[in-house]
Design a protein around this motif. Structure first.
Motif, mmCIF file in Angstrom:
data_model
loop_
_atom_site.group_PDB
_atom_site.id
_atom_site.type_symbol
_atom_site.label_atom_id
_atom_site.label_comp_id
_atom_site.label_asym_id
_atom_site.label_seq_id
_atom_site.Cartn_x
_atom_site.Cartn_y
_atom_site.Cartn_z
ATOM 1 N N ALA A 5 50.399 4.874 30.655
ATOM 2 C CA ALA A 5 49.768 6.095 30.172
ATOM 3 C C ALA A 5 49.439 5.917 28.697
ATOM 4 C CB ALA A 5 50.735 7.272 30.349
ATOM 5 N N GLU B 204 49.787 1.765 35.351
ATOM 6 C CA GLU B 204 51.074 1.202 35.760
ATOM 7 C C GLU B 204 52.074 2.353 35.802
ATOM 8 O OE1 GLU B 204 53.915 -0.531 37.135
ATOM 9 O OE2 GLU B 204 52.480 -2.099 36.595
ATOM 10 N N VAL B 205 52.735 2.548 36.948
ATOM 11 C CA VAL B 205 53.689 3.658 37.070
ATOM 12 C C VAL B 205 55.071 3.203 37.544
ATOM 13 C CG1 VAL B 205 51.940 5.451 37.483
ATOM 14 C CG2 VAL B 205 52.886 4.186 39.416
ATOM 15 N N GLY C 211 59.429 2.312 35.208
ATOM 16 C CA GLY C 211 60.466 3.212 34.709
ATOM 17 C C GLY C 211 61.572 3.329 35.744
ATOM 18 N N GLU D 261 58.457 1.238 24.462
ATOM 19 C CA GLU D 261 57.421 1.472 25.472
ATOM 20 C C GLU D 261 57.935 2.582 26.387
ATOM 21 O OE1 GLU D 261 54.480 1.956 27.475
ATOM 22 O OE2 GLU D 261 54.112 0.118 26.331
ATOM 23 N N VAL D 262 57.170 3.653 26.548
ATOM 24 C CA VAL D 262 57.604 4.787 27.383
ATOM 25 C C VAL D 262 56.568 5.177 28.437
ATOM 26 C CG1 VAL D 262 59.153 5.801 25.663
ATOM 27 C CG2 VAL D 262 56.729 6.472 25.677
ATOM 28 N N GLY D 263 55.437 4.480 28.485
ATOM 29 C CA GLY D 263 54.321 4.937 29.309
ATOM 30 C C GLY D 263 54.098 4.187 30.609
ATOM 31 N N GLN D 264 55.045 3.341 31.031
ATOM 32 C CA GLN D 264 54.775 2.542 32.222
ATOM 33 C C GLN D 264 55.569 2.998 33.446
ATOM 34 O OE1 GLN D 264 54.128 -1.609 31.797
ATOM 35 N NE2 GLN D 264 53.326 -1.447 29.734
ATOM 36 N N GLY D 265 56.128 4.201 33.347
ATOM 37 C CA GLY D 265 56.792 4.784 34.508
ATOM 38 C C GLY D 265 55.902 5.869 35.109
ATOM 39 N N ILE E 60 54.652 11.072 25.494
ATOM 40 C CA ILE E 60 54.028 9.824 25.945
ATOM 41 C C ILE E 60 52.654 9.652 25.306
ATOM 42 C CG2 ILE E 60 52.995 8.709 27.976
ATOM 43 C CD1 ILE E 60 55.335 9.766 29.628
ATOM 44 N N GLN F 183 60.795 0.938 31.055
ATOM 45 C CA GLN F 183 59.544 1.098 30.311
ATOM 46 C C GLN F 183 58.875 2.451 30.545
ATOM 47 O OE1 GLN F 183 57.012 -2.234 29.781
ATOM 48 N NE2 GLN F 183 58.661 -3.714 29.917
ATOM 49 N N GLY F 184 59.641 3.379 31.121
ATOM 50 C CA GLY F 184 59.135 4.743 31.267
ATOM 51 C C GLY F 184 59.804 5.635 30.230
ATOM 52 N N ILE F 185 59.566 6.931 30.382
ATOM 53 C CA ILE F 185 60.191 7.899 29.479
ATOM 54 C C ILE F 185 61.707 7.865 29.704
ATOM 55 C CG2 ILE F 185 60.106 9.953 30.998
ATOM 56 C CD1 ILE F 185 58.787 10.154 27.472
#
Lengths: 166, 166, 166
Positions: free
Chosen positions: A9, A120-121, A124, B120-124, B136, C123-125
Protein backbone atom coordinates in the motif's frame (compact mmCIF):
# COMPACT_ATOMS: atom_id res chain seq x y z
CA UNK A 1 4.99 -7.21 -23.46
CA UNK A 2 3.42 -8.09 -20.12
CA UNK A 3 4.94 -6.30 -17.12
CA UNK A 4 3.66 -7.19 -13.65
CA UNK A 5 4.20 -4.55 -10.95
CA UNK A 6 3.60 -5.54 -7.33
CA UNK A 7 3.97 -3.28 -4.30
CA UNK A 8 2.62 -2.62 -0.82
CA UNK A 9 0.00 0.00 0.00
CA UNK A 10 1.23 3.51 -0.87
CA UNK A 11 4.50 2.12 -2.22
CA UNK A 12 4.47 4.28 -5.36
CA UNK A 13 3.57 1.31 -7.57
CA UNK A 14 0.91 3.16 -9.65
CA UNK A 15 3.21 6.11 -10.35
CA UNK A 16 6.03 3.75 -11.32
CA UNK A 17 3.69 1.83 -13.61
CA UNK A 18 2.41 5.04 -15.24
CA UNK A 19 5.97 6.06 -16.05
CA UNK A 20 6.64 2.63 -17.52
CA UNK A 21 3.59 2.84 -19.82
CA UNK A 22 4.58 6.35 -20.91
CA UNK A 23 7.85 4.97 -22.31
CA UNK A 24 5.66 3.72 -25.18
CA UNK A 25 3.99 6.12 -27.66
CA UNK A 26 0.61 7.62 -26.65
CA UNK A 27 -2.29 7.04 -26.45
CA UNK A 28 -2.18 5.13 -23.19
CA UNK A 29 -5.24 3.40 -21.80
CA UNK A 30 -5.77 3.55 -18.06
CA UNK A 31 -7.96 0.58 -17.19
CA UNK A 32 -9.37 1.44 -13.75
CA UNK A 33 -10.84 -1.46 -11.79
CA UNK A 34 -11.84 0.62 -8.75
CA UNK A 35 -15.47 1.05 -7.81
CA UNK A 36 -15.90 4.48 -6.36
CA UNK A 37 -17.67 3.35 -3.20
CA UNK A 38 -16.79 5.86 -0.54
CA UNK A 39 -15.17 9.22 0.05
CA UNK A 40 -11.73 7.74 0.79
CA UNK A 41 -11.75 5.88 -2.52
CA UNK A 42 -13.06 8.98 -4.38
CA UNK A 43 -10.15 11.06 -3.10
CA UNK A 44 -7.63 8.40 -4.06
CA UNK A 45 -9.03 8.15 -7.59
CA UNK A 46 -9.05 11.97 -7.97
CA UNK A 47 -5.36 12.18 -6.96
CA UNK A 48 -4.39 9.50 -9.47
CA UNK A 49 -6.46 11.10 -12.28
CA UNK A 50 -4.99 14.54 -11.65
CA UNK A 51 -1.46 13.11 -11.87
CA UNK A 52 -2.07 11.53 -15.27
CA UNK A 53 -2.23 14.18 -17.99
CA UNK A 54 -2.55 14.42 -21.79
CA UNK A 55 -2.40 11.24 -23.78
CA UNK A 56 -4.30 9.12 -21.28
CA UNK A 57 -7.71 7.60 -21.92
CA UNK A 58 -9.50 6.21 -18.87
CA UNK A 59 -11.71 3.14 -19.12
CA UNK A 60 -13.57 2.10 -15.98
CA UNK A 61 -14.34 -1.60 -15.80
CA UNK A 62 -14.70 -3.34 -12.50
CA UNK A 63 -15.31 -6.94 -13.68
CA UNK A 64 -14.76 -7.75 -17.33
CA UNK A 65 -11.12 -6.86 -17.92
CA UNK A 66 -10.66 -9.50 -20.64
CA UNK A 67 -13.11 -7.74 -23.01
CA UNK A 68 -11.34 -4.39 -22.67
CA UNK A 69 -7.96 -6.02 -23.24
CA UNK A 70 -9.18 -8.01 -26.25
CA UNK A 71 -10.72 -4.96 -27.96
CA UNK A 72 -7.56 -2.87 -27.42
CA UNK A 73 -5.21 -5.58 -28.51
CA UNK A 74 -2.44 -3.39 -29.95
CA UNK A 75 -2.45 -0.51 -27.47
CA UNK A 76 -0.50 0.37 -24.34
CA UNK A 77 -2.62 -0.37 -21.30
CA UNK A 78 -2.15 0.15 -17.58
CA UNK A 79 -4.37 -2.09 -15.42
CA UNK A 80 -4.75 -0.55 -11.94
CA UNK A 81 -5.20 -2.72 -9.97
CA UNK A 82 -5.71 -6.46 -9.58
CA UNK A 83 -6.50 -6.46 -5.85
CA UNK A 84 -9.42 -4.05 -6.33
CA UNK A 85 -10.62 -6.19 -9.22
CA UNK A 86 -10.41 -9.27 -7.00
CA UNK A 87 -12.42 -7.43 -4.33
CA UNK A 88 -15.13 -6.74 -6.94
CA UNK A 89 -15.19 -10.39 -8.03
CA UNK A 90 -15.57 -11.53 -4.42
CA UNK A 91 -18.30 -8.96 -3.67
CA UNK A 92 -20.26 -10.03 -6.76
CA UNK A 93 -19.81 -13.71 -5.93
CA UNK A 94 -18.14 -14.42 -9.24
CA UNK A 95 -16.24 -17.62 -9.95
CA UNK A 96 -12.70 -16.43 -9.26
CA UNK A 97 -10.96 -19.18 -11.20
CA UNK A 98 -13.11 -18.68 -14.31
CA UNK A 99 -12.72 -14.91 -14.28
CA UNK A 100 -8.98 -14.93 -13.69
CA UNK A 101 -8.49 -17.61 -16.37
CA UNK A 102 -10.36 -15.39 -18.85
CA UNK A 103 -8.16 -12.44 -17.88
CA UNK A 104 -4.90 -14.39 -18.08
CA UNK A 105 -5.90 -15.85 -21.42
CA UNK A 106 -6.61 -12.33 -22.79
CA UNK A 107 -3.12 -11.34 -21.67
CA UNK A 108 -1.38 -14.19 -23.47
CA UNK A 109 -2.95 -13.23 -26.83
CA UNK A 110 -2.38 -9.49 -26.36
CA UNK A 111 -0.11 -7.78 -28.89
CA UNK A 112 0.50 -4.38 -27.27
CA UNK A 113 2.24 -3.43 -24.05
CA UNK A 114 0.40 -3.98 -20.83
CA UNK A 115 1.46 -3.11 -17.30
CA UNK A 116 -0.52 -4.72 -14.51
CA UNK A 117 -0.41 -3.30 -11.00
CA UNK A 118 -1.29 -5.19 -7.84
CA UNK A 119 -1.00 -4.92 -4.09
CA UNK A 120 1.19 -7.18 -1.99
CA UNK A 121 -1.04 -8.18 0.94
CA UNK A 122 0.52 -11.38 2.28
CA UNK A 123 3.59 -10.26 4.23
CA UNK A 124 1.86 -9.20 7.44
CA UNK A 125 0.45 -11.27 10.26
CA UNK A 126 -2.22 -13.71 9.08
CA UNK A 127 -5.56 -12.05 10.02
CA UNK A 128 -8.23 -13.59 12.34
CA UNK A 129 -10.84 -12.74 9.79
CA UNK A 130 -11.72 -15.68 7.44
CA UNK A 131 -12.70 -13.36 4.58
CA UNK A 132 -9.36 -11.52 4.81
CA UNK A 133 -7.57 -14.90 4.73
CA UNK A 134 -9.60 -15.92 1.69
CA UNK A 135 -8.65 -12.65 0.02
CA UNK A 136 -4.94 -13.20 0.78
CA UNK A 137 -5.19 -16.71 -0.69
CA UNK A 138 -6.92 -15.61 -3.88
CA UNK A 139 -4.55 -12.65 -4.32
CA UNK A 140 -1.54 -14.92 -3.78
CA UNK A 141 -2.76 -17.45 -6.36
CA UNK A 142 -3.46 -14.70 -8.90
CA UNK A 143 -0.08 -13.03 -8.30
CA UNK A 144 1.74 -16.32 -8.84
CA UNK A 145 -0.10 -16.86 -12.13
CA UNK A 146 0.56 -13.26 -13.20
CA UNK A 147 4.27 -13.47 -12.43
CA UNK A 148 4.49 -16.79 -14.29
CA UNK A 149 3.18 -15.35 -17.58
CA UNK A 150 4.75 -11.88 -17.22
CA UNK A 151 7.83 -11.07 -19.30
CA UNK A 152 8.95 -8.69 -16.60
CA UNK A 153 8.08 -8.64 -12.89
CA UNK A 154 9.00 -5.72 -10.66
CA UNK A 155 8.43 -5.18 -6.95
CA UNK A 156 8.13 -1.50 -5.98
CA UNK A 157 9.43 -0.56 -2.53
CA UNK A 158 9.21 3.08 -1.38
CA UNK A 159 8.93 4.18 -5.00
CA UNK A 160 12.03 2.24 -6.10
CA UNK A 161 11.93 -0.73 -8.47
CA UNK A 162 13.33 -4.10 -7.50
CA UNK A 163 13.42 -6.29 -10.59
CA UNK A 164 12.54 -9.88 -9.73
CA UNK A 165 12.05 -11.26 -13.24
CA UNK A 166 13.54 -9.48 -16.24
CA UNK B 1 25.73 10.49 2.85
CA UNK B 2 22.09 9.65 3.44
CA UNK B 3 21.34 5.94 3.83
CA UNK B 4 17.72 4.85 4.18
CA UNK B 5 17.15 1.48 5.86
CA UNK B 6 13.68 -0.07 5.69
CA UNK B 7 12.60 -3.36 7.21
CA UNK B 8 9.66 -5.17 8.75
CA UNK B 9 9.07 -5.52 12.49
CA UNK B 10 11.92 -7.42 14.15
CA UNK B 11 13.81 -7.72 10.86
CA UNK B 12 17.17 -6.72 12.33
CA UNK B 13 17.04 -3.29 10.70
CA UNK B 14 18.27 -1.35 13.79
CA UNK B 15 21.22 -3.66 14.33
CA UNK B 16 22.14 -3.48 10.65
CA UNK B 17 21.91 0.33 10.76
CA UNK B 18 24.06 0.52 13.92
CA UNK B 19 26.77 -1.50 12.20
CA UNK B 20 26.59 0.80 9.18
CA UNK B 21 27.04 3.92 11.33
CA UNK B 22 29.96 2.32 13.17
CA UNK B 23 31.87 2.05 9.88
CA UNK B 24 32.44 5.80 10.36
CA UNK B 25 34.70 7.15 13.14
CA UNK B 26 33.10 7.66 16.59
CA UNK B 27 31.33 9.51 18.13
CA UNK B 28 28.01 8.26 16.81
CA UNK B 29 24.76 9.97 17.68
CA UNK B 30 21.76 7.77 18.30
CA UNK B 31 18.71 9.94 17.66
CA UNK B 32 15.88 8.09 19.39
CA UNK B 33 12.35 9.08 18.35
CA UNK B 34 10.57 6.64 20.66
CA UNK B 35 8.40 7.88 23.50
CA UNK B 36 8.73 5.49 26.36
CA UNK B 37 5.00 5.00 26.89
CA UNK B 38 4.56 1.50 28.21
CA UNK B 39 6.42 -1.45 29.59
CA UNK B 40 6.74 -3.19 26.19
CA UNK B 41 8.37 -0.09 24.72
CA UNK B 42 10.62 0.33 27.80
CA UNK B 43 11.95 -3.20 27.40
CA UNK B 44 12.60 -2.71 23.69
CA UNK B 45 14.52 0.52 24.33
CA UNK B 46 16.57 -1.11 27.11
CA UNK B 47 17.58 -3.99 24.82
CA UNK B 48 18.68 -1.58 22.09
CA UNK B 49 20.62 0.63 24.54
CA UNK B 50 22.41 -2.31 26.06
CA UNK B 51 23.51 -3.48 22.61
CA UNK B 52 25.06 -0.14 21.71
CA UNK B 53 28.28 0.43 23.65
CA UNK B 54 31.12 2.95 23.91
CA UNK B 55 31.21 5.74 21.39
CA UNK B 56 27.46 6.24 21.24
CA UNK B 57 25.70 9.40 22.44
CA UNK B 58 21.92 9.12 22.76
CA UNK B 59 19.65 12.08 22.00
CA UNK B 60 15.94 11.60 22.63
CA UNK B 61 13.72 13.76 20.46
CA UNK B 62 10.24 12.68 19.54
CA UNK B 63 9.18 15.59 17.28
CA UNK B 64 11.81 18.08 16.18
CA UNK B 65 14.34 15.92 14.33
CA UNK B 66 15.37 18.75 11.97
CA UNK B 67 16.87 20.82 14.83
CA UNK B 68 18.99 17.93 16.09
CA UNK B 69 20.19 17.16 12.59
CA UNK B 70 20.99 20.82 11.83
CA UNK B 71 23.00 21.31 15.04
CA UNK B 72 25.01 18.10 14.45
CA UNK B 73 25.65 18.81 10.82
CA UNK B 74 29.02 17.08 10.47
CA UNK B 75 28.49 14.04 12.68
CA UNK B 76 27.45 10.46 12.13
CA UNK B 77 23.82 10.03 13.14
CA UNK B 78 21.47 7.09 13.37
CA UNK B 79 17.76 8.06 13.33
CA UNK B 80 15.70 5.23 14.83
CA UNK B 81 12.97 5.28 13.64
CA UNK B 82 10.69 7.20 11.27
CA UNK B 83 7.51 5.22 11.95
CA UNK B 84 7.66 5.98 15.68
CA UNK B 85 8.30 9.63 14.81
CA UNK B 86 5.27 9.60 12.50
CA UNK B 87 3.20 8.08 15.33
CA UNK B 88 4.25 10.99 17.57
CA UNK B 89 3.35 13.56 14.90
CA UNK B 90 -0.09 11.99 14.47
CA UNK B 91 -0.70 11.78 18.25
CA UNK B 92 0.24 15.43 18.67
CA UNK B 93 -1.90 16.47 15.71
CA UNK B 94 1.04 18.04 13.93
CA UNK B 95 0.93 19.01 10.27
CA UNK B 96 2.59 15.94 8.75
CA UNK B 97 3.56 17.58 5.49
CA UNK B 98 5.19 20.59 7.19
CA UNK B 99 7.10 18.46 9.69
CA UNK B 100 8.33 15.94 7.15
CA UNK B 101 9.34 18.75 4.74
CA UNK B 102 11.41 20.33 7.54
CA UNK B 103 13.05 16.97 8.23
CA UNK B 104 13.78 16.20 4.58
CA UNK B 105 15.18 19.68 4.05
CA UNK B 106 17.53 19.25 7.06
CA UNK B 107 18.75 16.02 5.46
CA UNK B 108 19.56 17.62 2.12
CA UNK B 109 21.83 20.24 3.75
CA UNK B 110 23.49 17.74 6.10
CA UNK B 111 27.25 17.22 5.71
CA UNK B 112 27.87 14.15 7.86
CA UNK B 113 26.69 10.58 7.49
CA UNK B 114 23.15 9.79 8.48
CA UNK B 115 21.38 6.46 8.53
CA UNK B 116 17.61 6.58 8.81
CA UNK B 117 15.67 3.52 9.92
CA UNK B 118 11.99 2.90 9.27
CA UNK B 119 9.40 0.14 9.40
CA UNK B 120 7.76 -1.35 6.32
CA UNK B 121 4.04 -1.48 7.24
CA UNK B 122 2.26 -1.64 3.87
CA UNK B 123 2.71 -5.22 2.69
CA UNK B 124 0.01 -6.87 4.76
CA UNK B 125 -3.74 -6.87 4.35
CA UNK B 126 -5.23 -3.36 4.33
CA UNK B 127 -6.70 -2.89 7.84
CA UNK B 128 -10.39 -2.13 8.66
CA UNK B 129 -9.27 0.64 10.93
CA UNK B 130 -9.25 4.11 9.29
CA UNK B 131 -6.45 5.39 11.55
CA UNK B 132 -4.25 2.42 10.62
CA UNK B 133 -4.93 3.11 6.93
CA UNK B 134 -4.03 6.78 7.44
CA UNK B 135 -0.81 5.69 9.11
CA UNK B 136 0.05 3.34 6.23
CA UNK B 137 -0.59 6.18 3.76
CA UNK B 138 1.54 8.70 5.60
CA UNK B 139 4.34 6.17 6.15
CA UNK B 140 4.24 5.24 2.46
CA UNK B 141 4.47 8.88 1.34
CA UNK B 142 7.35 9.55 3.75
CA UNK B 143 9.22 6.40 2.67
CA UNK B 144 8.92 7.35 -1.00
CA UNK B 145 10.32 10.82 -0.27
CA UNK B 146 13.11 9.35 1.87
CA UNK B 147 14.13 6.83 -0.77
CA UNK B 148 14.08 9.58 -3.42
CA UNK B 149 16.66 11.75 -1.60
CA UNK B 150 18.72 8.89 -0.12
CA UNK B 151 22.06 8.09 -1.72
CA UNK B 152 21.65 4.51 -0.63
CA UNK B 153 18.47 2.56 0.15
CA UNK B 154 18.57 -0.88 1.73
CA UNK B 155 15.77 -3.23 2.66
CA UNK B 156 16.61 -5.53 5.60
CA UNK B 157 15.04 -9.01 5.54
CA UNK B 158 15.77 -11.44 8.40
CA UNK B 159 18.91 -9.45 9.23
CA UNK B 160 20.25 -9.54 5.66
CA UNK B 161 20.60 -6.47 3.46
CA UNK B 162 18.92 -6.23 0.08
CA UNK B 163 20.26 -3.15 -1.69
CA UNK B 164 17.54 -1.44 -3.68
CA UNK B 165 19.31 1.82 -4.49
CA UNK B 166 23.10 2.04 -4.35
CA UNK C 1 23.56 -27.33 2.68
CA UNK C 2 21.07 -25.21 4.60
CA UNK C 3 18.69 -23.20 2.43
CA UNK C 4 16.27 -20.81 4.11
CA UNK C 5 13.16 -19.90 2.10
CA UNK C 6 10.99 -17.03 3.34
CA UNK C 7 7.80 -15.76 1.73
CA UNK C 8 4.44 -14.19 2.46
CA UNK C 9 1.18 -16.12 2.75
CA UNK C 10 0.32 -17.91 -0.52
CA UNK C 11 3.53 -16.68 -2.14
CA UNK C 12 4.43 -20.07 -3.64
CA UNK C 13 7.21 -20.64 -1.12
CA UNK C 14 6.35 -24.31 -0.40
CA UNK C 15 6.19 -25.22 -4.07
CA UNK C 16 9.48 -23.43 -4.73
CA UNK C 17 11.08 -25.26 -1.79
CA UNK C 18 9.76 -28.64 -2.96
CA UNK C 19 11.35 -28.07 -6.37
CA UNK C 20 14.63 -27.14 -4.70
CA UNK C 21 14.68 -30.34 -2.63
CA UNK C 22 13.87 -32.42 -5.71
CA UNK C 23 17.09 -31.24 -7.34
CA UNK C 24 18.76 -33.75 -4.98
CA UNK C 25 18.30 -37.51 -5.40
CA UNK C 26 15.23 -39.11 -3.79
CA UNK C 27 14.10 -40.03 -1.18
CA UNK C 28 13.01 -36.65 0.10
CA UNK C 29 11.65 -36.21 3.60
CA UNK C 30 8.80 -33.78 4.05
CA UNK C 31 8.90 -32.68 7.71
CA UNK C 32 5.43 -31.27 8.35
CA UNK C 33 5.07 -29.08 11.43
CA UNK C 34 1.35 -28.35 10.95
CA UNK C 35 -1.20 -29.57 13.44
CA UNK C 36 -4.33 -30.46 11.61
CA UNK C 37 -6.67 -28.40 13.79
CA UNK C 38 -9.50 -27.28 11.59
CA UNK C 39 -11.09 -27.78 8.22
CA UNK C 40 -9.18 -24.88 6.59
CA UNK C 41 -5.87 -26.40 7.68
CA UNK C 42 -6.97 -29.91 6.61
CA UNK C 43 -7.70 -28.66 3.09
CA UNK C 44 -4.37 -26.86 2.87
CA UNK C 45 -2.47 -29.98 3.94
CA UNK C 46 -4.42 -32.15 1.47
CA UNK C 47 -3.54 -29.81 -1.42
CA UNK C 48 0.15 -29.86 -0.51
CA UNK C 49 0.21 -33.67 -0.11
CA UNK C 50 -1.51 -34.23 -3.44
CA UNK C 51 1.07 -32.02 -5.17
CA UNK C 52 3.99 -34.00 -3.83
CA UNK C 53 4.27 -37.37 -5.51
CA UNK C 54 6.57 -40.42 -5.60
CA UNK C 55 9.81 -40.21 -3.73
CA UNK C 56 8.46 -38.21 -0.81
CA UNK C 57 8.22 -39.53 2.75
CA UNK C 58 6.12 -37.44 5.13
CA UNK C 59 7.04 -37.12 8.80
CA UNK C 60 4.65 -35.18 11.01
CA UNK C 61 6.28 -33.57 14.01
CA UNK C 62 4.87 -30.44 15.54
CA UNK C 63 7.47 -29.81 18.29
CA UNK C 64 10.66 -31.82 18.27
CA UNK C 65 12.21 -31.00 14.91
CA UNK C 66 15.78 -31.46 16.17
CA UNK C 67 15.28 -35.23 16.78
CA UNK C 68 13.93 -35.81 13.27
CA UNK C 69 16.79 -33.84 11.75
CA UNK C 70 19.41 -35.62 13.84
CA UNK C 71 18.12 -39.11 12.95
CA UNK C 72 18.01 -38.28 9.22
CA UNK C 73 21.38 -36.62 9.17
CA UNK C 74 22.37 -37.47 5.58
CA UNK C 75 19.04 -37.10 3.82
CA UNK C 76 17.30 -34.34 1.89
CA UNK C 77 14.68 -32.72 4.09
CA UNK C 78 12.07 -30.04 3.57
CA UNK C 79 10.85 -28.40 6.80
CA UNK C 80 7.46 -26.78 6.21
CA UNK C 81 7.14 -24.48 8.06
CA UNK C 82 8.78 -22.58 10.91
CA UNK C 83 5.89 -20.21 11.65
CA UNK C 84 3.49 -23.11 12.26
CA UNK C 85 6.14 -24.72 14.45
CA UNK C 86 6.49 -21.47 16.40
CA UNK C 87 2.71 -21.37 16.82
CA UNK C 88 2.85 -24.88 18.31
CA UNK C 89 5.66 -23.90 20.70
CA UNK C 90 3.68 -20.87 21.88
CA UNK C 91 0.45 -22.88 22.29
CA UNK C 92 2.26 -25.52 24.33
CA UNK C 93 4.01 -22.88 26.43
CA UNK C 94 7.43 -24.17 25.48
CA UNK C 95 10.61 -22.22 26.13
CA UNK C 96 11.08 -20.65 22.70
CA UNK C 97 14.76 -19.88 23.10
CA UNK C 98 15.62 -23.43 24.27
CA UNK C 99 13.62 -25.08 21.51
CA UNK C 100 14.93 -22.88 18.73
CA UNK C 101 18.52 -23.30 19.99
CA UNK C 102 18.08 -27.08 19.85
CA UNK C 103 16.73 -26.81 16.32
CA UNK C 104 19.47 -24.47 15.09
CA UNK C 105 22.12 -26.67 16.66
CA UNK C 106 20.72 -29.75 14.85
CA UNK C 107 20.98 -27.79 11.61
CA UNK C 108 24.63 -26.89 12.09
CA UNK C 109 25.65 -30.56 12.51
CA UNK C 110 23.46 -31.78 9.66
CA UNK C 111 25.22 -33.44 6.70
CA UNK C 112 22.46 -33.64 4.12
CA UNK C 113 20.53 -30.94 2.30
CA UNK C 114 17.81 -29.18 4.19
CA UNK C 115 15.41 -26.54 2.96
CA UNK C 116 13.52 -24.62 5.62
CA UNK C 117 10.37 -22.71 4.76
CA UNK C 118 8.89 -19.87 6.80
CA UNK C 119 6.32 -17.10 6.56
CA UNK C 120 7.20 -13.42 6.46
CA UNK C 121 4.75 -11.84 8.93
CA UNK C 122 6.39 -8.54 9.89
CA UNK C 123 5.82 -6.24 6.91
CA UNK C 124 2.24 -5.23 7.64
CA UNK C 125 0.84 -2.81 10.19
CA UNK C 126 1.83 -3.69 13.77
CA UNK C 127 -1.27 -5.38 15.24
CA UNK C 128 -3.20 -4.17 18.35
CA UNK C 129 -3.14 -7.67 19.69
CA UNK C 130 -0.27 -8.34 22.16
CA UNK C 131 -0.09 -12.05 21.28
CA UNK C 132 0.23 -11.23 17.56
CA UNK C 133 3.03 -8.76 18.41
CA UNK C 134 4.78 -11.43 20.47
CA UNK C 135 4.47 -13.84 17.55
CA UNK C 136 5.94 -11.28 15.14
CA UNK C 137 8.85 -10.71 17.55
CA UNK C 138 9.60 -14.41 18.01
CA UNK C 139 9.29 -15.09 14.27
CA UNK C 140 11.60 -12.17 13.51
CA UNK C 141 14.24 -13.39 15.97
CA UNK C 142 14.06 -16.93 14.60
CA UNK C 143 14.24 -15.75 10.98
CA UNK C 144 17.32 -13.66 11.72
CA UNK C 145 19.04 -16.65 13.33
CA UNK C 146 18.01 -18.91 10.44
CA UNK C 147 19.30 -16.51 7.80
CA UNK C 148 22.56 -16.13 9.72
CA UNK C 149 23.37 -19.87 9.64
CA UNK C 150 21.87 -20.58 6.20
CA UNK C 151 24.23 -21.07 3.26
CA UNK C 152 21.55 -19.75 0.97
CA UNK C 153 18.60 -17.47 1.76
CA UNK C 154 15.83 -16.86 -0.76
CA UNK C 155 12.74 -14.69 -0.52
CA UNK C 156 9.83 -15.94 -2.65
CA UNK C 157 7.53 -13.27 -4.13
CA UNK C 158 4.57 -14.34 -6.28
CA UNK C 159 6.30 -17.66 -6.94
CA UNK C 160 9.56 -16.07 -8.05
CA UNK C 161 12.83 -16.36 -6.14
CA UNK C 162 14.74 -13.31 -4.96
CA UNK C 163 18.11 -14.45 -3.73
CA UNK C 164 19.19 -12.46 -0.70
CA UNK C 165 22.13 -14.57 0.43
CA UNK C 166 23.85 -16.92 -2.00
Amino acid sequence: MIHFVLGGAKSGKSRFAENQVMLYPAPWIYLATARCMDHEMQEKIAVHQKRRGQGWQTIEESINLADIINTNNVHSILVDCLTLWLTNLLMDNRNIKEETDKFLSALTTFHGNIIIVSNEVGQGIVPDNALARKFINEAGILHQKMAAIAHKFTMVVAGCPLNIKI
